[in-house]
Motif scaffolding. Structure first.
Motif, PDB file in Angstrom:
ATOM      1  N   VAL A 220     -17.178  10.249  64.661  1.00 17.56           N
ATOM      2  CA  VAL A 220     -17.269  11.267  63.616  1.00 17.56           C
ATOM      3  C   VAL A 220     -18.765  11.508  63.360  1.00 17.56           C
TER       4      VAL A 220
ATOM      5  N   LEU B  39     -30.417  10.275  63.830  1.00 17.98           N
ATOM      6  CA  LEU B  39     -29.999  10.504  62.433  1.00 17.98           C
ATOM      7  C   LEU B  39     -31.220  10.729  61.529  1.00 17.98           C
TER       8      LEU B  39
ATOM      9  N   SER C  44     -14.787  10.226  70.115  1.00 17.59           N
ATOM     10  CA  SER C  44     -15.120   8.812  69.877  1.00 17.59           C
ATOM     11  C   SER C  44     -15.830   8.618  68.534  1.00 17.59           C
TER      12      SER C  44
ATOM     13  N   PRO D 169     -22.856  17.122  53.568  1.00 15.57           N
ATOM     14  CA  PRO D 169     -22.471  17.013  54.969  1.00 15.57           C
ATOM     15  C   PRO D 169     -20.974  17.221  55.150  1.00 15.57           C
TER      16      PRO D 169
ATOM     17  N   THR E 286     -22.635   7.691  50.801  1.00 17.93           N
ATOM     18  CA  THR E 286     -21.998   8.267  51.992  1.00 17.93           C
ATOM     19  C   THR E 286     -21.168   7.208  52.709  1.00 17.93           C
TER      20      THR E 286
ATOM     21  N   TYR F  11     -32.832  18.544  57.807  1.00 20.38           N
ATOM     22  CA  TYR F  11     -32.080  19.443  56.912  1.00 20.38           C
ATOM     23  C   TYR F  11     -32.710  19.476  55.522  1.00 20.38           C
ATOM     24  N   LYS F  12     -33.220  18.314  55.078  1.00 21.80           N
ATOM     25  CA  LYS F  12     -33.819  18.277  53.732  1.00 21.80           C
ATOM     26  C   LYS F  12     -35.129  19.075  53.687  1.00 21.80           C
TER      27      LYS F  12
ATOM     28  N   ASN G 155     -31.423  14.054  59.336  1.00 30.17           N
ATOM     29  CA  ASN G 155     -31.382  13.934  57.881  1.00 30.17           C
ATOM     30  C   ASN G 155     -32.669  14.492  57.260  1.00 30.17           C
TER      31      ASN G 155
ATOM     32  N   LEU H 246     -12.759   6.704  58.019  1.00 30.31           N
ATOM     33  CA  LEU H 246     -12.902   6.221  59.401  1.00 30.31           C
ATOM     34  C   LEU H 246     -11.826   5.178  59.695  1.00 30.31           C
TER      35      LEU H 246
ATOM     36  N   ASN I 240     -24.246   8.853  62.131  1.00 32.42           N
ATOM     37  CA  ASN I 240     -24.438   7.861  63.210  1.00 32.42           C
ATOM     38  C   ASN I 240     -25.877   7.375  63.352  1.00 32.42           C
TER      39      ASN I 240
ATOM     40  N   THR J  94     -10.439   9.224  64.296  1.00 31.94           N
ATOM     41  CA  THR J  94     -10.946  10.448  64.920  1.00 31.94           C
ATOM     42  C   THR J  94      -9.809  11.284  65.497  1.00 31.94           C
TER      43      THR J  94
END
Ligand code: ACO
Length: 332
Positions: free
Chosen positions: A148, A275, A146, A296, A128, A282-283, A279, A136, A175, A141
């Motif tokens: 992503v 994060l 500010s 994502p 990723t 969702y898994k 992360n 980036l 992030n 952005t």
């Protein structure tokens, strides 16, 4: 119609050009064959003739545009653009050329920046970080944004919560250091993403292990501050917090724990406090509830660039390309 079928139909209605820089991966060609056959997008693959010939064996990719980064007539234009954008960071014509030919994601982002593609998808065989860093650095952005962030469009089977099992979860991908300002910004972007991809009205829950002050800790304050900022910044979005997950999703629990909230018990857009939580969250839903997890998908970039999971199947690549094409339609 599944959410993915409706996104593919949207993508077909106004075809965009999506660049795939991972010519070294066979799944890219399987996906390209399907994308071209179904008319979802125009496809550009970045690779040398040898890379493409070796890896595309057995797939019909007639109709894809192949760009060889070593002989492309546009190469000098991209080198110049790279130096223009990153000269202050020490990038020279020589280093630009090296980066573009050693890491085709830079090439893909420069094609987007120069208007030669509408979006890019990578990450089938890159991390990723390595997928999104070029975006980036080069695409930056959208104005006024500010950071992503990365969301998943979750489609949970046989689910009475969210919008019949449809959700946006964020930030699940980008992030590592989220403060209240960033969480508030993610809430606004995620609400926009929910609307863009499902057509439904977003109801945003800012998640925590506390509901409306039931626990006290700096981590809780971070979320409650984010709620204040987001409510001020986005007065038209239905948004509330801090809420525990059950209070956000389940009407009877929302009624009990946050009786004055219009979002509690009805949330379809979940903003996680960190994060790690996003992360892992969702898994868990993907694996235990057998949900489809599309993403994502990056939100907040000036042009659409999206990441793939390294465990992805060709069908997943087709889906992410369709989503990228839809983002491209709406970002013009
Ligand atoms: N939004 C906008 N710009 C950003 C962001 C952001 N979230 N993060 C970094 N940048 C910018 C920086 O300002 C910098 O710009 P500049 O070079 O013009 O000054 C540029 O991007 C590069 O920043 P670095 O700090 O050098 O990049 P870094 O190496 O920290 O990479 C990254 C940033 C890739 C987002 C990193 O934070 C990261 O790896 N995040 C976690 C990704 C991850 O592993 N996710 C989990 C797996 S995903 C999954 O499971 C589906």
């Amino acid at each position: 119609m599944s959410i993915m079928d409706s996104l593919k139909a949207k993508a077909k209605a106004d075809k965009k050009t999506i660049v795939l820089p991972e010519s070294m991966d066979k799944r890219i060609y399987a996906a390209t064959e399907q994308i071209l056959r179904e008319g979802i997008a125009n496809i550009v693959i970045i690779g040398t003739p040898e890379e493409v010939a070796e890896n595309s064996k057995g797939y019909d990719i007639t109709g894809a545009t192949i760009v060889d980064p070593f002989t492309d007539p546009n190469r000098q234009k991209y080198i110049d653009k790279f130096v223009e954008l990153r000269g202050k960071k020490g990038v020279t014509a020589e280093s630009a050329e090296k980066m573009m030919t050693e890491d085709y994601m830079y090439y893909a982002c420069l094609m987007c920046k120069c208007g030669d593609a509408d979006g890019a998808v990578s990450g089938a065989c890159h991390s990723t970080g390595n997928t999104i860093r070029p975006a980036l650095q080069l695409l930056k952005t959208k104005p006024g944004i500010s950071s992503v962030s990365g969301f998943f469009l979750m489609e949970v089977p046989n689910c009475e919560f969210g919008d019949n099992g449809l959700f946006v979860f964020a930030d699940c991908a980008v992030n590592p250091d989220l403060d209240s300002e960033k969480l508030a910004e993610i809430a606004g972007l995620s609400a926009e993403s929910f609307k863009m991809f499902t057509g439904g009205e977003p109801r945003v829950a800012m998640l925590s292990y506390s509901t409306m002050g039931s626990a006290k800790h700096d981590d809780v304050t971070k979320v409650s501050e984010a709620v204040k900022i987001a409510k001020e910044k986005f007065p038209d979005i239905a948004l509330d917090g801090e809420l525990q997950l059950d209070a956000a999703l389940v009407p009877s629990v929302g009624e009990l724990k946050a009786p004055d909230s219009k979002v509690a018990g009805h949330a379809n857009t979940l903003v996680f406090p960190s994060l790690e939580a996003g992360n892992i969250g969702y898994k868990l839903v993907q694996r235990l509830a057998k949900a489809e997890a599309y993403g994502p998908v990056l939100q907040g970039l000036s042009m659409p660039v999206n990441d793939l999971s390294r465990g992805c199947f060709a069908e997943d690549i087709v889906g992410v390309v369709a989503m990228t094409a839809v983002q491209a339609q709406l970002s013009k």
